[in-house]
Enzyme design. Structure first.
Site, PDB file in Angstrom:
ATOM      1  N   ASP A   6       1.907 -14.209  12.815  1.00  0.00           N
ATOM      2  CA  ASP A   6       0.745 -14.776  12.135  1.00  0.00           C
ATOM      3  C   ASP A   6      -0.136 -13.634  11.653  1.00  0.00           C
ATOM      4  OD1 ASP A   6      -1.529 -16.048  11.293  1.00  0.00           O
ATOM      5  OD2 ASP A   6      -1.632 -17.433  12.982  1.00  0.00           O
ATOM      6  N   GLU A  24       0.835  -1.202   0.000  1.00  0.00           N
ATOM      7  CA  GLU A  24       0.000   0.000   0.000  1.00  0.00           C
ATOM      8  C   GLU A  24       0.867   1.249   0.000  1.00  0.00           C
ATOM      9  OE1 GLU A  24      -3.379   2.364   2.665  1.00  0.00           O
ATOM     10  OE2 GLU A  24      -2.748   0.347   3.220  1.00  0.00           O
ATOM     11  N   LYS A  71      -8.266 -15.158  16.283  1.00  0.00           N
ATOM     12  CA  LYS A  71      -8.436 -14.734  14.890  1.00  0.00           C
ATOM     13  C   LYS A  71      -9.875 -14.371  14.557  1.00  0.00           C
ATOM     14  CE  LYS A  71      -4.534 -17.646  13.717  1.00  0.00           C
ATOM     15  NZ  LYS A  71      -4.047 -18.879  13.086  1.00  0.00           N
ATOM     16  N   HIS A 113      -2.415  10.392  -1.359  1.00  0.00           N
ATOM     17  CA  HIS A 113      -2.582   9.083  -1.982  1.00  0.00           C
ATOM     18  C   HIS A 113      -2.454   9.171  -3.493  1.00  0.00           C
ATOM     19  CE1 HIS A 113      -3.596   5.913   0.944  1.00  0.00           C
ATOM     20  NE2 HIS A 113      -3.909   6.927   1.730  1.00  0.00           N
TER      21      HIS A 113
END
Length: 585
Positions: A472, A264, A396, A570
């Site tokens: 993770d 990104e 998660k 951006h």
């Protein structure tokens, strides 16, 4: 000139009895020869019928619609018109179809190879006239077959080759065996004893089975031995991710260069600006509030009463020491901290929490829970263990229990940004930031019913640091739980900003942390491996660095939004005019 025809065994066009007579070529019959009228008159007639009938029917249908008469109610005249319409359509379709077929047949480029041989004509040097088998009729001009246009090489798209042929006949046989299903793909490493060779063979077998090329996915330059049995099964290559550096992050009196793996644009640059503002204001401070990984099995009894009895047993302080000894046998770093129970009818959920040293600790706590369940089975033989994880952990998944009770490392990080830094570096005002934070991060998130999402983009920074350091990435879900607070201090001149993150789940040993690239990023932060002096110190430090990086990212993004710079930045850093479609990987 002398004219002769090549003899053909199957030539039936010449009668032997009439060999002395001149040959009269037969003319091909046409479909129009069967019509009683000339072709142009027949075509005109049917065209007239077609358009006249269509005009008549349209007038009649319009009148029926105006008078609300059903269209399926027809008169004799309409039936006759429909019959005429169908007949004209059939004729026109048949005519144009026959004409199209005849056009195809007459094309030189579609002539059959077995058509009768053409006459061979030789020039007579004594005369300028031509004869055909003694006939004075000039022969037709020889037809030269048109050659199909040759396509240029550039116009033919060549499919990319899947892979070069195998160098070894043995490898080729193994690939064919995998493709046919005789050799399981997952067994290549154990059968061959060479992880890289197994990955290459699996990759080629996959390409042949799917017909899709994996060109662009790197195979060379990776240690496949390092992931065997612990990180990834059945590898066929590896994915490249760029790693940027934000910093220095001035946290707790020390400077850290923070690695961030992301695709990104603007993310690293924004976090870097936040680090600059924090460092220019004297740095940030962090505190570890809680440290405990959780696992919650679900067990079932015949009655809710028996489930409640086990709940009281495991929560009794008198039994805790015994259960701790049983639990801690799983590892020299595992230390049971608490057991929290919840009942749903006759089902009992027990949420174990324990310290795990420098490891993230999921496997460690799971083994400890299994030890306790085996121990409890003796006193509660009617206990039915449904699952080692009953989602009361919760791993998660966004869950209120993690937001309230915490999971992994619970950290709070704060900084006071001076007024001149807010104006000069962040390009905004203290009051504007405070108001934006209240309406966006607090009120806006409450309106959305957010669970632990009272922040601008904490998950952006958490994910980037996690991927770079071998954590993770799926645990970004609960690790990104964060509430960002902003308040004007020192008579409203300076800005107090903080992030509270109750569930940062990180480790510096085990899993992906031992891979070469991720290990290098951990080494850059000074937290590689286990801390030999104080168990768990490296993982704790990593958690505080994550929180400090989130603080920098929140500060910079909120400032960009407040100053109206978000879209502009951006468009500048996250859009490229360069054509990268042909850039080699």
């Amino acid at each position: 000139m002398d004219v002769r025809r090549r003899p053909a065994a199957n030539d039936k066009s010449i009668n032997l009895a009439d060999a002395g007579e001149p040959h009269k070529p037969q003319q091909a019959l046409k479909a129009s020869d069967a019509l009683p009228l000339p072709l142009y008159l027949t075509n005109g007639l049917f065209f007239t019928i077609f358009f006249s009938v269509m005009y008549f029917l349209l007038i009649r249908w319009r009148e029926k619609i105006r008078n609300s008469t059903p269209l399926h109610v027809v008169t004799l005249s309409e039936l006759a018109a429909l019959a005429s319409l169908i007949a004209s359509v059939i004729y026109l379709l048949g005519f144009f179809g026959i004409d199209f077929v005849q056009t195809l047949i007459s094309r030189p480029d579609v002539e059959d190879e077995n058509t009768p041989d053409q006459f061979l004509i030789e020039e007579d040097s004594r005369s300028g006239t031509c004869t055909t088998l003694g006939c004075g009729v000039p022969p037709p001009a020889p037809t030269i077959p048109q050659q199909p246009a040759k396509l240029s090489l550039a116009a033919v798209e060549k499919p990319a080759p899947l892979i070069t042929p195998q160098d070894s006949e043995e490898d080729e046989e193994i690939i064919k065996s995998v493709v046919t299903g005789k050799t399981p793909s997952y067994s290549l490493e154990s059968k061959l004893g060479d992880c890289k060779r197994a990955a290459a063979i699996r990759r080629e077998a996959l390409q042949r089975m799917t017909g899709k090329s994996l060109e662009g996915l790197p195979l060379e330059g990776f240690d496949y031995e390092s992931i065997l049995g612990q990180c990834c099964e059945m590898p066929v290559g590896y994915v490249q991710l760029p790693v940027g550096i934000a910093g220095p992050l001035f946290l707790d009196g020390r400077e850290y260069m923070v690695p961030m793996a992301t695709t990104e644009g603007c993310l690293v640059a924004s976090t870097n600006r936040g680090c600059k503002a924090i460092a220019a204001s004297g740095g940030a401070t962090s505190m570890l509030l809680r440290d405990g990984m959780t696992r919650a099995p679900v067990v079932r009894f015949a009655t809710a009463k028996r489930a409640a009895e086990l709940k009281f047993f495991v929560e009794d302080p008198m039994n805790f020491d015994t259960l701790s000894v049983v639990f801690n046998k799983s590892s020299r770093f595992a230390r049971l901290q608490s057991i929290q129970c919840a009942i749903a009818g006759k089902n009992l959920y027990m949420r174990f929490s324990c310290g795990t040293g420098d490891a993230m600790g999921m496997n460690m706590v799971s083994k400890g829970v299994q030890n306790v369940l085996d121990f409890l089975q003796a006193d509660f033989p009617d206990m039915d263990v449904i699952g080692i994880s009953g989602n009361f952990c919760a791993d998660k998944k966004p869950a209120a229990v993690n937001w309230i009770e915490g999971r992994g490392k619970s950290v709070v990080c704060e900084a006071i940004i001076k007024e001149e830094i807010v104006k000069k570096v962040l390009k905004t005002e203290v009051a504007a930031l405070v108001e934006l934070n209240m309406l966006k991060n607090l009120t806006g998130s409450a309106m959305a019913g957010a669970l632990g999402g009272f922040n601008a983009h904490a998950s952006n920074i958490v994910s980037a640091v996690y991927i770079a350091t071998g954590q993770d990435p799926a645990q970004n879900v609960e690790s990104s739980h964060c509430i960002t607070m902003m308040e004007a201090v020192n008579d409203g001149k300076d800005l107090h900003v903080s992030v509270s993150m109750p569930s940062i789940e990180v480790g510096t040993v085990g899993g992906g942390t031992q891979l070469a690239s991720q290990s290098a990023c951990l080494n850059l932060l000074g937290v590689k491996g286990a801390n030999k002096e104080a168990a768990g110190a490296n993982a704790t430090l990593l958690a505080t660095i994550v929180a400090g990086s989130v603080l920098a990212g929140e500060l910079s993004l909120m400032s960009a939004i407040s100053a109206g710079q978000l879209v502009k930045s951006h468009m500048k850093y996250n859009r490229s005019s360069k054509d990268v479609t042909n850039v080699s990987s």
